[in-house]
Motif scaffolding. Structure first.
Motif, PDB file in Angstrom:
ATOM      1  N   PHE A   1       1.271  -4.686 -25.461  1.00  0.00           N
ATOM      2  CA  PHE A   1       2.615  -4.161 -25.193  1.00  0.00           C
ATOM      3  C   PHE A   1       2.799  -3.934 -23.695  1.00  0.00           C
ATOM      4  O   PHE A   1       1.825  -3.705 -22.977  1.00  0.00           O
ATOM      5  CB  PHE A   1       2.845  -2.858 -25.970  1.00  0.00           C
ATOM      6  CG  PHE A   1       1.769  -1.824 -25.747  1.00  0.00           C
ATOM      7  CD1 PHE A   1       1.884  -0.885 -24.738  1.00  0.00           C
ATOM      8  CD2 PHE A   1       0.620  -1.796 -26.539  1.00  0.00           C
ATOM      9  CE1 PHE A   1       0.899   0.068 -24.515  1.00  0.00           C
ATOM     10  CE2 PHE A   1      -0.385  -0.853 -26.326  1.00  0.00           C
ATOM     11  CZ  PHE A   1      -0.239   0.080 -25.316  1.00  0.00           C
TER      12      PHE A   1
ATOM     13  N   THR B   1       5.755   1.190 -22.612  1.00  0.00           N
ATOM     14  CA  THR B   1       6.336   1.098 -23.957  1.00  0.00           C
ATOM     15  C   THR B   1       6.283   2.476 -24.617  1.00  0.00           C
ATOM     16  O   THR B   1       5.263   3.150 -24.569  1.00  0.00           O
ATOM     17  CB  THR B   1       5.543   0.070 -24.791  1.00  0.00           C
ATOM     18  OG1 THR B   1       5.770  -1.218 -24.239  1.00  0.00           O
ATOM     19  CG2 THR B   1       5.964   0.071 -26.248  1.00  0.00           C
ATOM     20  N   PRO B   2       7.387   2.912 -25.256  1.00  0.00           N
ATOM     21  CA  PRO B   2       7.347   4.223 -25.903  1.00  0.00           C
ATOM     22  C   PRO B   2       6.486   4.239 -27.158  1.00  0.00           C
ATOM     23  O   PRO B   2       6.347   3.207 -27.836  1.00  0.00           O
ATOM     24  CB  PRO B   2       8.816   4.476 -26.264  1.00  0.00           C
ATOM     25  CG  PRO B   2       9.482   3.154 -26.230  1.00  0.00           C
ATOM     26  CD  PRO B   2       8.700   2.272 -25.314  1.00  0.00           C
TER      27      PRO B   2
ATOM     28  N   ALA C   1       6.968   5.215 -30.075  1.00  0.00           N
ATOM     29  CA  ALA C   1       7.614   4.818 -31.334  1.00  0.00           C
ATOM     30  C   ALA C   1       7.346   3.349 -31.660  1.00  0.00           C
ATOM     31  O   ALA C   1       7.300   2.965 -32.832  1.00  0.00           O
ATOM     32  CB  ALA C   1       9.122   5.067 -31.257  1.00  0.00           C
ATOM     33  N   ALA C   2       7.175   2.509 -30.643  1.00  0.00           N
ATOM     34  CA  ALA C   2       6.948   1.074 -30.865  1.00  0.00           C
ATOM     35  C   ALA C   2       5.646   0.857 -31.624  1.00  0.00           C
ATOM     36  O   ALA C   2       5.555  -0.016 -32.493  1.00  0.00           O
ATOM     37  CB  ALA C   2       6.914   0.338 -29.531  1.00  0.00           C
ATOM     38  N   ILE C   3       4.628   1.631 -31.295  1.00  0.00           N
ATOM     39  CA  ILE C   3       3.323   1.469 -31.941  1.00  0.00           C
ATOM     40  C   ILE C   3       3.369   2.071 -33.344  1.00  0.00           C
ATOM     41  O   ILE C   3       2.757   1.567 -34.285  1.00  0.00           O
ATOM     42  CB  ILE C   3       2.213   2.155 -31.103  1.00  0.00           C
ATOM     43  CG1 ILE C   3       2.304   1.741 -29.621  1.00  0.00           C
ATOM     44  CG2 ILE C   3       0.833   1.867 -31.681  1.00  0.00           C
ATOM     45  CD1 ILE C   3       2.215   0.263 -29.367  1.00  0.00           C
TER      46      ILE C   3
ATOM     47  N   SER D   1       5.731   2.112 -35.615  1.00  0.00           N
ATOM     48  CA  SER D   1       6.248   1.257 -36.690  1.00  0.00           C
ATOM     49  C   SER D   1       5.310   0.089 -36.966  1.00  0.00           C
ATOM     50  O   SER D   1       5.257  -0.414 -38.088  1.00  0.00           O
ATOM     51  CB  SER D   1       7.652   0.758 -36.355  1.00  0.00           C
ATOM     52  OG  SER D   1       7.642  -0.042 -35.211  1.00  0.00           O
ATOM     53  N   ILE D   2       4.560  -0.329 -35.952  1.00  0.00           N
ATOM     54  CA  ILE D   2       3.610  -1.426 -36.170  1.00  0.00           C
ATOM     55  C   ILE D   2       2.496  -0.970 -37.122  1.00  0.00           C
ATOM     56  O   ILE D   2       2.082  -1.713 -38.010  1.00  0.00           O
ATOM     57  CB  ILE D   2       3.069  -1.922 -34.809  1.00  0.00           C
ATOM     58  CG1 ILE D   2       4.199  -2.641 -34.062  1.00  0.00           C
ATOM     59  CG2 ILE D   2       1.859  -2.832 -34.991  1.00  0.00           C
ATOM     60  CD1 ILE D   2       3.949  -2.889 -32.604  1.00  0.00           C
TER      61      ILE D   2
ATOM     62  N   LYS E   1       7.722   8.317 -35.107  1.00  0.00           N
ATOM     63  CA  LYS E   1       8.952   7.543 -35.286  1.00  0.00           C
ATOM     64  C   LYS E   1       9.931   7.728 -34.133  1.00  0.00           C
ATOM     65  O   LYS E   1      10.691   6.836 -33.808  1.00  0.00           O
ATOM     66  CB  LYS E   1       9.618   7.927 -36.617  1.00  0.00           C
ATOM     67  CG  LYS E   1       8.866   7.392 -37.824  1.00  0.00           C
ATOM     68  CD  LYS E   1       9.582   7.629 -39.141  1.00  0.00           C
ATOM     69  CE  LYS E   1       8.710   7.099 -40.294  1.00  0.00           C
ATOM     70  NZ  LYS E   1       9.243   7.346 -41.627  1.00  0.00           N
TER      71      LYS E   1
ATOM     72  N   ARG F   1       9.220   9.023 -27.511  1.00  0.00           N
ATOM     73  CA  ARG F   1       9.656   8.276 -26.331  1.00  0.00           C
ATOM     74  C   ARG F   1       8.585   8.240 -25.246  1.00  0.00           C
ATOM     75  O   ARG F   1       8.803   7.692 -24.173  1.00  0.00           O
ATOM     76  CB  ARG F   1      10.921   8.918 -25.756  1.00  0.00           C
ATOM     77  CG  ARG F   1      12.053   8.929 -26.760  1.00  0.00           C
ATOM     78  CD  ARG F   1      13.360   9.360 -26.159  1.00  0.00           C
ATOM     79  NE  ARG F   1      14.433   9.054 -27.094  1.00  0.00           N
ATOM     80  CZ  ARG F   1      15.687   8.793 -26.746  1.00  0.00           C
ATOM     81  NH1 ARG F   1      16.031   8.802 -25.489  1.00  0.00           N
ATOM     82  NH2 ARG F   1      16.597   8.514 -27.644  1.00  0.00           N
TER      83      ARG F   1
END
Lengths: 581, 581
Positions: free
Chosen positions: A430, A434-435, A437-439, A441-442, A477, A480
């Motif tokens: 990433f 990257t915030p 939250a991106a990780i 959901s993965i 979720k 930030r």
């Protein structure tokens, strides 16, 4: 004295409210230092409600009472506390606004040491018709009979070879940030930041952080605490809390920076009384200590190896002994502590071990009862979430295993999905910043595809021999937090079926450069504990996932084999061979 | 008059500032109604700077000037505007605080119609030492010679068979929300919300929304606008803007709800003058209109089929004609418009078509120049981002194609990664209420793994014959919008290599239940336009991705084949056969 007489804290508190002309009282689980871990004498919420989770808040009115907990604790709270309390995940300020509507002008009390101005404002905004009254002495302190005695654990300095950065260097670095924000000095109301700046710790269990505030000025570093023995720290003066107002009044700096989110109303009053110009901004220490320096990272790697040796020895023992029906959750946790304690750099558990067998594992933050703990049984799952403080770092690892052969294919499918989520999050590449939250959901993807989810974050920052939960960073979720090189955090997806089972897998990882892509980052696992080949549905793994698992287990074997006992080696060998996917 | 004399807007504005004793002026790209699309006479920022992007802000000081744009526009701005402006992605308030530091007390002007109180507060917080002055007449309006004449496009009602919900029903629904928030009436400063409530549209290009405000009271609905002809809407009274203060002053309601984020300082002054109690909260219409009703969804499905027929006919024509070197970007866009215009329910393009060949596609929001557009060339890529308004919905579709055979394997690898991201996001299953950020990172995964990213969001909400960009929902790195059943949004990952190529693929999707998992949602594509088999590296697709592509193309074939011309059918047949993965 209530000796021999049945106590009813809720009734006592209601009498207190009546006598003092209050319509209600708000009691968060907080001490004066907003610590994550409270000493027994500070467990006011547990005294009032019986609820022993690590986060919660109660509101008591004349005819209603409610306990507010988050998703981790709804199940536990509903079993633990009496029906006199409504248990809800609603926002407390919204519940209060509905419970005492606009037609009833009323006063609601709170302890100014337990509330930040930010939190108070939430309540005031939701209920502008209510008067919120600071109560000088917390009513629980007045009413609580047979209260545990406060402890004062010793404070000691830790060495530069563990911290990698001296107090003077940190002091200078922080003041640069403070001055850029237009202030001359920083008031630190966060004890973890104070411990980090001063390179001191205590022997307190789990949360090795002295209860202290600090004032950082250009020429001086002043600490405030009621701790009797405070070690010598160069350029640092220690004052009792009672002397704080005087020191603040006579401070050279005219402009003070403070973080309103971590300053209690009581401390805020001290600062306002001092008649300095106050600038509010996030505490700069938090972002600084989130990025670990090379010495801290080296320490993290080292202590995770030591910790993995203890965990592997324990798991090897458990594989043989666990299914026999002679071990309960409590004795298992004790045995694990013995394994960890063999290491001379071990300083104590980093949190209370979650040793949960069978259906108990469905409680996300299960606590082993002090008496009558459940016995481990063959054919069931067992969830172990534990960690240690070491002089050079902190660990936090969760493994779910099967005791003897586990026939339940659903259990295995879920185990595999949780593992896939952990692998997906760990191997993600990433861009810098990257915030979180991106990780998040993965990690949830494989469970989502099956219609499952978990009601807790995917990960948290890990302090360096500080709090095992350190914010920033977080992986959730709504997180930030920008992820940056040198951060250390946990990745811990899970899945829980109430009354049946709970599965969680957790590794601590560090943020490292993605070797082939400049500007991109990825994670490198610090935790070196194998997963359970017998619980993995091999058909559900992609080739890449199987390759990663093989690499992970080979790496553990290479790093730790020679440091294990014969039994540990045998156990690890079976993992290595059965993980050659 | 400046006839024949070279004009220098920046110098003129600086003279204005000097005369009026101002140290600077802030000019955002905003009209009085905060519309996404401005009429030519409202393009003040373009007049001053030459920058024609859809979002930006300029700050002009005596000796410095800066243009603030987001990632989509940095490349375009740097080529479009003179070096007299610094171009930056920094926050304007931070730039200003540094440019006019604390030692220089100064006044900075702004137009109260172009600023919300929220935005003003950002500037005030960053520079508490500066005085921000409302300038009654925008200096650009004073200085701009040869300014285009304002238009007043006709307003017309749209039918219940397109909207599915009458004005009376919406009025009632909104007032329920307003009353729950403790207010008696709602002031709507957002023209899209006004158009949605009143079921009216205009013939204005792209943004078919009348410039109007509205006051919603229990018994009455009042609209304010300077539009000469306003159609009859039951229970609705129309007033010119000049009458607004009087209507507000004499309104029955004592308590007004308004959204400070969309109310300009000028309008806010009207409301304060009316001496009502003001409650600030998010405009409730936005959340209501984000969830499309069954009639709107049916319309979206229908108009996407009509739109796909036009796009397929265009792509079939382009496949033959494009590589010949006789078509430029402008004539290609014209041809597409002709195809769309064949449909009687077509109402006009939903935004200015991005028709970008070769390296021009690297400009994320490329605009075809009015003269001297680039000719399409064989062997190159061509990016087409376009959409239409129909009486029953709005479309937005991006396809990147190769003109003739494309030899560049790197181009194909990136195309495949972008497609994988689109498929991953589309097929994701997620719990109700999952924030948009969760989907954003899933779409970026395949590009991240290769060390690429894109500097724009992954998707936006799509209005129902309203603005093609409708917020909420959004899919971006920081998006907290909870995704709900019935939302319609775009999914549009991309990858851009400046001076070389740009690739973007975009589908509009609706949020639907995940059939097998109660409480979970997924997306269903509304867009029915094939992808480019010749650009897909088949080896890089998983079995599931290939299966999805096959299903997608078969579904297009089944739905549209019989509605296409012979040429269109032939083209679609080649897609169908080459996509049998």
């Amino acid at each position: 004295m209530n000796n021999g007489v049945a106590m009813d804290p809720l009734a006592d508190l209601r009498t207190f409210l009546k006598v003092h002309g209050l319509s209600g009282f708000i009691l968060p689980r907080e001490n004066r230092f907003r610590s994550a871990h409270l000493s027994p004498w500070e467990e006011r919420l547990a005294w009032l409600t019986g609820f022993t989770g690590s986060a919660g808040l109660a509101i008591v009115l004349a005819d209603r009472a409610a306990l507010f907990v988050d998703g981790r604790y709804t199940l536990a709270a509903s079993r633990q506390i009496a029906s006199t309390f409504e248990i809800t995940e609603e926002k407390p300020e919204q519940w209060l606004a509905r419970a005492l509507p606009i037609s009833t002008p009323a006063s609601v009390g709170f302890d100014p040491w337990q509330f930040t101005p930010t939190r108070l404002k939430c309540f005031q905004r939701a209920s502008p018709h209510l008067a919120f009254k600071q109560i000088a002495e917390n009513p629980v302190d007045v009413l609580w009979c047979n209260r545990p005695v406060p402890e004062s654990p010793a404070v000691f300095p830790i060495d530069l070879h563990c911290t990698g950065c001296s107090t003077q260097q940190k002091h200078r670095q922080i003041l640069q940030h403070v001055q850029q924000l237009g202030a001359q000095a920083l008031f630190l109301a966060d004890p973890a930041s104070v411990a980090w700046v001063l390179n001191v710790r205590t022997e307190a269990p789990y949360f090795p952080i002295p209860s202290a505030y600090a004032l950082l000025q250009e020429t001086e570093l002043t600490v405030f605490s009621n701790i009797t023995y405070w070690p010598d720290v160069p350029h640092c003066v220690h004052h009792p809390l009672s002397g704080m107002q005087k020191v603040l009044d006579t401070a050279v700096a005219d402009t003070l920076l403070l973080d309103l989110d971590e300053t209690s109303c009581a401390v805020y009053t001290f600062l306002r009384n001092a008649k300095k110009q106050l600038i509010t901004a996030p505490n700069p220490c938090k972002a600084l200590k989130a990025i670990k320096n090379v010495v801290e990272l080296e320490g993290f790697r080292d202590c995770h190896q030591r910790d993995a040796v203890a965990l592997i020895e324990f798991l090897a023992w458990l594989e043989q002994t666990g299914p026999c029906g002679t071990i309960d959750e409590h004795s298992a946790a004790e045995r694990l502590l013995e394994e960890r304690a063999r290491d001379p750099s071990f300083r104590g558990p980093s949190f209370e071990t979650i040793s949960a067998s069978g259906p108990n594992a469905a409680f996300v933050h299960y606590r082993v009862p002090s008496t009558g703990a459940r016995f481990l049984q063959s054919g069931e799952g067992y969830l172990l979430d534990s960690g240690g403080h070491y002089e050079n770092g902190t660990t936090d690892c969760t493994r779910t295993i099967g005791l003897g052969p586990v026939a339940d294919t659903h259990f295995k499918r879920i185990y595999t999905a949780v593992l896939k989520g952990l692998i997906a999050a760990t191997t993600t590449i990433f861009p810098r910043g990257t915030p979180g939250a991106a990780i998040d959901s993965i990690a949830r993807q494989p469970l989502w595809q099956m219609g499952y989810d978990y009601d807790h974050g995917t990960g948290h920052g890990v302090g360096h021999y500080l709090s095992v939960h350190e914010d920033p960073p977080t992986l959730s979720k709504l997180s930030r937090t920008p992820l940056e090189l040198g951060m250390v955090l946990s990745i811990e997806p899970g899945c829980y079926k109430p009354d049946v089972f709970g599965i969680r897998l957790e590794n601590v990882v560090e943020v490292v450069p993605a070797s082939e892509n400049p500007g991109f980052l990825t994670f490198s696992p610090l935790t070196l504990v194998p997963f359970e080949p017998a619980l993995i549905e091999q058909d559900c793994l992609t080739r890449e996932e199987a390759k990663w698992l093989h690499w992970y287990h080979s790496n553990i074997w290479k790093t730790l084999y020679s440091r294990l006992s014969k039994k540990g080696q045998e156990w690890l060998n079976t993992r290595k061979t059965s993980c050659r996917f």
